[in-house]
Structures are given as C-alpha cells and as structure tokens.
Scaffold this motif. Structure first.
Motif, PDB file in Angstrom:
ATOM      1  N   VAL A  95       0.841  -1.201   0.000  1.00  0.00           N
ATOM      2  CA  VAL A  95       0.000   0.000   0.000  1.00  0.00           C
ATOM      3  C   VAL A  95       0.876   1.251   0.000  1.00  0.00           C
ATOM      4  O   VAL A  95       0.599   2.222  -0.714  1.00  0.00           O
ATOM      5  CB  VAL A  95      -0.942   0.006   1.220  1.00  0.00           C
ATOM      6  N   ALA A  96       1.950   1.231   0.798  1.00  0.00           N
ATOM      7  CA  ALA A  96       2.843   2.389   0.885  1.00  0.00           C
ATOM      8  C   ALA A  96       3.431   2.741  -0.476  1.00  0.00           C
ATOM      9  O   ALA A  96       3.389   3.899  -0.909  1.00  0.00           O
ATOM     10  CB  ALA A  96       3.957   2.109   1.891  1.00  0.00           C
ATOM     11  N   MET A  97       3.980   1.764  -1.162  1.00  0.00           N
ATOM     12  CA  MET A  97       4.622   2.022  -2.451  1.00  0.00           C
ATOM     13  C   MET A  97       3.601   2.405  -3.519  1.00  0.00           C
ATOM     14  O   MET A  97       3.867   3.249  -4.381  1.00  0.00           O
ATOM     15  CB  MET A  97       5.415   0.789  -2.891  1.00  0.00           C
ATOM     16  N   PHE A  98       2.414   1.796  -3.454  1.00  0.00           N
ATOM     17  CA  PHE A  98       1.370   2.098  -4.431  1.00  0.00           C
ATOM     18  C   PHE A  98       0.869   3.538  -4.280  1.00  0.00           C
ATOM     19  O   PHE A  98       0.787   4.287  -5.259  1.00  0.00           O
ATOM     20  CB  PHE A  98       0.212   1.106  -4.266  1.00  0.00           C
ATOM     21  N   LEU A  99       0.586   3.953  -3.058  1.00  0.00           N
ATOM     22  CA  LEU A  99       0.094   5.314  -2.826  1.00  0.00           C
ATOM     23  C   LEU A  99       1.184   6.357  -3.043  1.00  0.00           C
ATOM     24  O   LEU A  99       0.902   7.492  -3.425  1.00  0.00           O
ATOM     25  CB  LEU A  99      -0.467   5.438  -1.405  1.00  0.00           C
ATOM     26  N   GLU A 100       2.432   5.963  -2.813  1.00  0.00           N
ATOM     27  CA  GLU A 100       3.534   6.912  -2.981  1.00  0.00           C
ATOM     28  C   GLU A 100       3.681   7.348  -4.431  1.00  0.00           C
ATOM     29  O   GLU A 100       4.132   8.466  -4.722  1.00  0.00           O
ATOM     30  CB  GLU A 100       4.839   6.284  -2.492  1.00  0.00           C
ATOM     31  N   LEU A 101       3.277   6.490  -5.360  1.00  0.00           N
ATOM     32  CA  LEU A 101       3.296   6.864  -6.781  1.00  0.00           C
ATOM     33  C   LEU A 101       2.386   8.062  -7.025  1.00  0.00           C
ATOM     34  O   LEU A 101       2.754   9.015  -7.723  1.00  0.00           O
ATOM     35  CB  LEU A 101       2.840   5.676  -7.642  1.00  0.00           C
ATOM     36  N   GLY A 129      -8.547   6.421  -2.212  1.00  0.00           N
ATOM     37  CA  GLY A 129      -7.268   6.632  -1.539  1.00  0.00           C
ATOM     38  C   GLY A 129      -6.239   7.263  -2.449  1.00  0.00           C
ATOM     39  O   GLY A 129      -5.499   8.166  -2.047  1.00  0.00           O
ATOM     40  N   LEU A 130      -6.194   6.803  -3.700  1.00  0.00           N
ATOM     41  CA  LEU A 130      -5.259   7.379  -4.673  1.00  0.00           C
ATOM     42  C   LEU A 130      -5.567   8.852  -4.923  1.00  0.00           C
ATOM     43  O   LEU A 130      -4.656   9.679  -5.045  1.00  0.00           O
ATOM     44  CB  LEU A 130      -5.340   6.605  -5.992  1.00  0.00           C
ATOM     45  N   SER A 131      -6.851   9.179  -5.010  1.00  0.00           N
ATOM     46  CA  SER A 131      -7.253  10.572  -5.269  1.00  0.00           C
ATOM     47  C   SER A 131      -6.806  11.490  -4.140  1.00  0.00           C
ATOM     48  O   SER A 131      -6.289  12.595  -4.381  1.00  0.00           O
ATOM     49  CB  SER A 131      -8.770  10.659  -5.440  1.00  0.00           C
ATOM     50  N   VAL A 132      -7.002  11.034  -2.895  1.00  0.00           N
ATOM     51  CA  VAL A 132      -6.582  11.843  -1.745  1.00  0.00           C
ATOM     52  C   VAL A 132      -5.070  12.038  -1.757  1.00  0.00           C
ATOM     53  O   VAL A 132      -4.564  13.142  -1.529  1.00  0.00           O
ATOM     54  CB  VAL A 132      -7.026  11.185  -0.419  1.00  0.00           C
ATOM     55  N   MET A 133      -4.327  10.960  -2.062  1.00  0.00           N
ATOM     56  CA  MET A 133      -2.876  11.059  -2.064  1.00  0.00           C
ATOM     57  C   MET A 133      -2.364  11.926  -3.210  1.00  0.00           C
ATOM     58  O   MET A 133      -1.382  12.663  -3.061  1.00  0.00           O
ATOM     59  CB  MET A 133      -2.253   9.662  -2.147  1.00  0.00           C
ATOM     60  N   PHE A 134      -3.028  11.848  -4.359  1.00  0.00           N
ATOM     61  CA  PHE A 134      -2.652  12.697  -5.494  1.00  0.00           C
ATOM     62  C   PHE A 134      -2.890  14.162  -5.141  1.00  0.00           C
ATOM     63  O   PHE A 134      -2.035  15.024  -5.382  1.00  0.00           O
ATOM     64  CB  PHE A 134      -3.468  12.302  -6.722  1.00  0.00           C
ATOM     65  N   GLY A 135      -4.043  14.445  -4.543  1.00  0.00           N
ATOM     66  CA  GLY A 135      -4.353  15.812  -4.131  1.00  0.00           C
ATOM     67  C   GLY A 135      -3.406  16.311  -3.052  1.00  0.00           C
ATOM     68  O   GLY A 135      -2.977  17.468  -3.068  1.00  0.00           O
ATOM     69  N   ALA A 136      -3.058  15.423  -2.110  1.00  0.00           N
ATOM     70  CA  ALA A 136      -2.128  15.806  -1.050  1.00  0.00           C
ATOM     71  C   ALA A 136      -0.748  16.102  -1.640  1.00  0.00           C
ATOM     72  O   ALA A 136      -0.043  17.001  -1.174  1.00  0.00           O
ATOM     73  CB  ALA A 136      -2.028  14.690  -0.016  1.00  0.00           C
ATOM     74  N   GLY A 137      -0.364  15.339  -2.661  1.00  0.00           N
ATOM     75  CA  GLY A 137       0.905  15.593  -3.332  1.00  0.00           C
ATOM     76  C   GLY A 137       0.917  16.953  -4.003  1.00  0.00           C
ATOM     77  O   GLY A 137       1.900  17.697  -3.922  1.00  0.00           O
ATOM     78  N   ILE A 138      -0.194  17.303  -4.663  1.00  0.00           N
ATOM     79  CA  ILE A 138      -0.309  18.619  -5.298  1.00  0.00           C
ATOM     80  C   ILE A 138      -0.192  19.722  -4.246  1.00  0.00           C
ATOM     81  O   ILE A 138       0.528  20.712  -4.438  1.00  0.00           O
ATOM     82  CB  ILE A 138      -1.648  18.744  -6.052  1.00  0.00           C
ATOM     83  N   ALA A 139      -0.889  19.537  -3.120  1.00  0.00           N
ATOM     84  CA  ALA A 139      -0.839  20.532  -2.047  1.00  0.00           C
ATOM     85  C   ALA A 139       0.573  20.660  -1.487  1.00  0.00           C
ATOM     86  O   ALA A 139       1.037  21.766  -1.196  1.00  0.00           O
ATOM     87  CB  ALA A 139      -1.815  20.157  -0.940  1.00  0.00           C
ATOM     88  N   SER A 140       1.272  19.535  -1.344  1.00  0.00           N
ATOM     89  CA  SER A 140       2.637  19.567  -0.827  1.00  0.00           C
ATOM     90  C   SER A 140       3.559  20.334  -1.771  1.00  0.00           C
ATOM     91  O   SER A 140       4.374  21.149  -1.341  1.00  0.00           O
ATOM     92  CB  SER A 140       3.165  18.137  -0.643  1.00  0.00           C
ATOM     93  N   LEU A 193       6.373   5.299   6.989  1.00  0.00           N
ATOM     94  CA  LEU A 193       7.283   4.932   5.903  1.00  0.00           C
ATOM     95  C   LEU A 193       7.160   5.903   4.739  1.00  0.00           C
ATOM     96  O   LEU A 193       8.159   6.397   4.207  1.00  0.00           O
ATOM     97  CB  LEU A 193       6.986   3.507   5.437  1.00  0.00           C
ATOM     98  N   MET A 194       5.926   6.212   4.347  1.00  0.00           N
ATOM     99  CA  MET A 194       5.683   7.077   3.197  1.00  0.00           C
ATOM    100  C   MET A 194       6.206   8.488   3.424  1.00  0.00           C
ATOM    101  O   MET A 194       6.718   9.126   2.504  1.00  0.00           O
ATOM    102  CB  MET A 194       4.189   7.100   2.877  1.00  0.00           C
ATOM    103  N   MET A 195       6.086   8.988   4.655  1.00  0.00           N
ATOM    104  CA  MET A 195       6.571  10.337   4.952  1.00  0.00           C
ATOM    105  C   MET A 195       8.063  10.457   4.672  1.00  0.00           C
ATOM    106  O   MET A 195       8.532  11.460   4.144  1.00  0.00           O
ATOM    107  CB  MET A 195       6.312  10.678   6.421  1.00  0.00           C
ATOM    108  N   GLY A 196       8.814   9.424   5.062  1.00  0.00           N
ATOM    109  CA  GLY A 196      10.257   9.451   4.858  1.00  0.00           C
ATOM    110  C   GLY A 196      10.627   9.476   3.396  1.00  0.00           C
ATOM    111  O   GLY A 196      11.547  10.197   2.985  1.00  0.00           O
ATOM    112  N   VAL A 197       9.891   8.710   2.588  1.00  0.00           N
ATOM    113  CA  VAL A 197      10.151   8.667   1.144  1.00  0.00           C
ATOM    114  C   VAL A 197       9.893  10.041   0.527  1.00  0.00           C
ATOM    115  O   VAL A 197      10.690  10.557  -0.265  1.00  0.00           O
ATOM    116  CB  VAL A 197       9.277   7.595   0.455  1.00  0.00           C
TER     117      VAL A 197
END
Length: 281
Positions: free
Chosen positions: A74-80, A164-175, A207-211
């Motif tokens: 899950v970590a590696m998948f969402l990190e994409l 979950g992917l949508s939230v992570m994609f949006g969070a990436g944009i915000a970051s 884990l994902m935060m560190g990446v």
C-alpha cells in the motif's frame, strides 16, 4: 549553547514519539518552537522539520517492518500518486489560487476528524473493510498484523483504492504547491477512504513520509536551509523518540490513538482554512 542543544534533544524525543504513534510529521510542532522559541528564521525551521520527518520515519519504520505492522505494498502504491501530485503541484505554482487548496484540504481534515469521532463511538469497524475489493485483491493490498493490545492476529481488507489514490494525489499537489507536509492526509487516505485499521494506517504513513521528505531534503540541503547544529541534535532525539513511540503505539488501543489524533486533525483543518484567508496561528 548546551542548554539549547539539550532542549532540542528533548523536543526531538517528544516529536519522535508523537510522530511514530500518529503517523504524522513533526513540522507542526518543530516549526513554531524554532521560530517562536528560538527566534530561528522560518527557512531554517522548515529545513529542520524536513530532517525531523526523515528521522521519525527511519526510527519508526524499522520497528514497524520488524513487527510486520505496516503495509509495504500500500505504501509504495500510494507513494506513486503522491510523488506525481507533488511534481504537478510544483509546476502549477503561480497558476492555481492557493486559497482554493487551503480551503479544500482544510475541509477534508475537518471531515476526517468528524469521521474519526464517528468511529470513536463505535459506529464503524476498527478492523478494516468488511468485504473484498476487486482492485485491492488484484494488487494484493490486503494485509494482516498482530495487534499487541488485543493480543490477536487481525486480517483486513483494503477497499476504495481510487478514493485513496485521489486523496494522495491531491495531497501531493498541495505539498508541491503550498509546501506543506502530508502525513495527516496519508493517514486519512488509508483510514477514512481505504478503510484500513488505524495502526497499519499510521505505521504505513510513517514509511511514506520518509520517502516523500527524502525527495525534497536534497533541495533544502543544497540551498543552505538545513543547519547541522539545529538538525543533528533534534534528529538524534527524534530517532530515539520514534523507536519508543513505535513500541507505545502497538500497545495502545485504536480508540486511544483516535482520541489523540482527532484534536490534531481539527487544529490542522482550522489552521489551513485560516491560512487560506491570510491568517496564521
């Protein structure tokens, strides 16, 4: 001088404990302490918070991997999705009005906080989704872990992968666009949208935060934003605190973690909404 180093070491230990337990970065704690308490320029405070996130992730992930609590797939998948979103967010700087994103993610944090309140009162499962999800099954995202507080093995299903992917994609944009951490959004994506249990959600977020942080740390280092005399003692304290926090988390109930996490989510939500209107707290 020595007193300041000792204080930073102690702060680091506390940040590491809370970061490991909740799966969030220490920026919301470290940045105000360094800027208000030590009078440090915000540029260097942010650089120290980046190091703090990496240290928290390193200290906690080792224990979570050893005990098989976090979900590596899950970590590696969402990190994409997060990484792609961060790149797009950086490219959109100056194009998208930050007010829109601050309000959107502030409301998302409020929604997730109230959803956790609902789970706190027992109206939702604490052991993951009840049914199989085709996409999650195909990607082999389901997992299991031994809950030391309940003293039993918990098998769980992952669901709503697109959400979950949508939230992570949006969070990436915000970051990328706003320069904010996304630890809380990582937990939200897994706990609220993908219906994973809170403990795997928190440990996987570590884990994902560190990446994510490691990708931007090089930039902060090259532009001189990371001061060794600040970052090193704090990082040492955080690594110790994260190792302790990872042990504490596994003996806490999901209800206890939610009780700690809910006010933090609501505070972050309020902070983002006010920032959207130019008010900083």
């Amino acid at each position: 001088m020595y007193l300041s180093l000792l204080i930073m070491l102690i702060v680091g230990v506390l940040v590491g404990i809370f970061g490991a337990v909740l799966g969030i970065g220490g920026g919301m704690i470290i940045t105000p302490i360094l800027t208000l308490g030590f009078g440090l320029d915000i540029k260097y405070a942010i650089g120290a918070s980046i190091v703090a996130v990496i240290a928290t992730s390193s200290g906690a992930t080792i224990a979570y991997l050893k005990d098989n609590v976090l979900n590596l797939r899950v970590a590696m998948f969402l990190e994409l999705a997060t990484s792609l979103g961060a790149i797009i967010g950086a490219l959109l700087t100056g194009i998208i009005n930050p007010l829109f994103l601050y309000l959107l993610f502030g409301l998302l944090l409020f929604f997730s906080g109230f959803n956790m309140v609902r789970k706190l009162w027992g109206h939702s499962r604490e052991t993951g989704a009840a049914h199989d999800d085709r996409l999650a099954t195909a990607l082999k995202l389901d997992g299991s872990y031994y809950d030391k507080q309940l003293q039993k093995q918990i098998d769980y299903h992952v669901t709503n992968v697109p959400g979950g992917l949508s939230v992570m994609f949006g969070a990436g944009i915000a970051s990328g666009l706003l320069g904010i951490g996304s630890g809380a959004f990582k937990v939200i994506a897994m706990d609220t949208f993908m219906q994973m249990p809170l403990k795997p959600s928190s440990s996987t977020s570590n884990l994902m935060m560190g990446v994510t942080a490691a990708a931007s740390a090089t930039i902060y280092f090259l532009n001189g934003s990371i001061l060794p005399q600040i970052a090193v003692p704090m990082a040492l304290g955080i690594i110790v605190g994260a190792a302790v926090g990872s042990r504490i988390m596994q003996h806490l109930s999901a209800k206890s973690i939610r009780i700690i996490f809910i006010p933090i989510l609501l505070y972050l939500g309020l902070q983002m909404i006010l920032k959207g209107f130019g008010v900083t707290i």
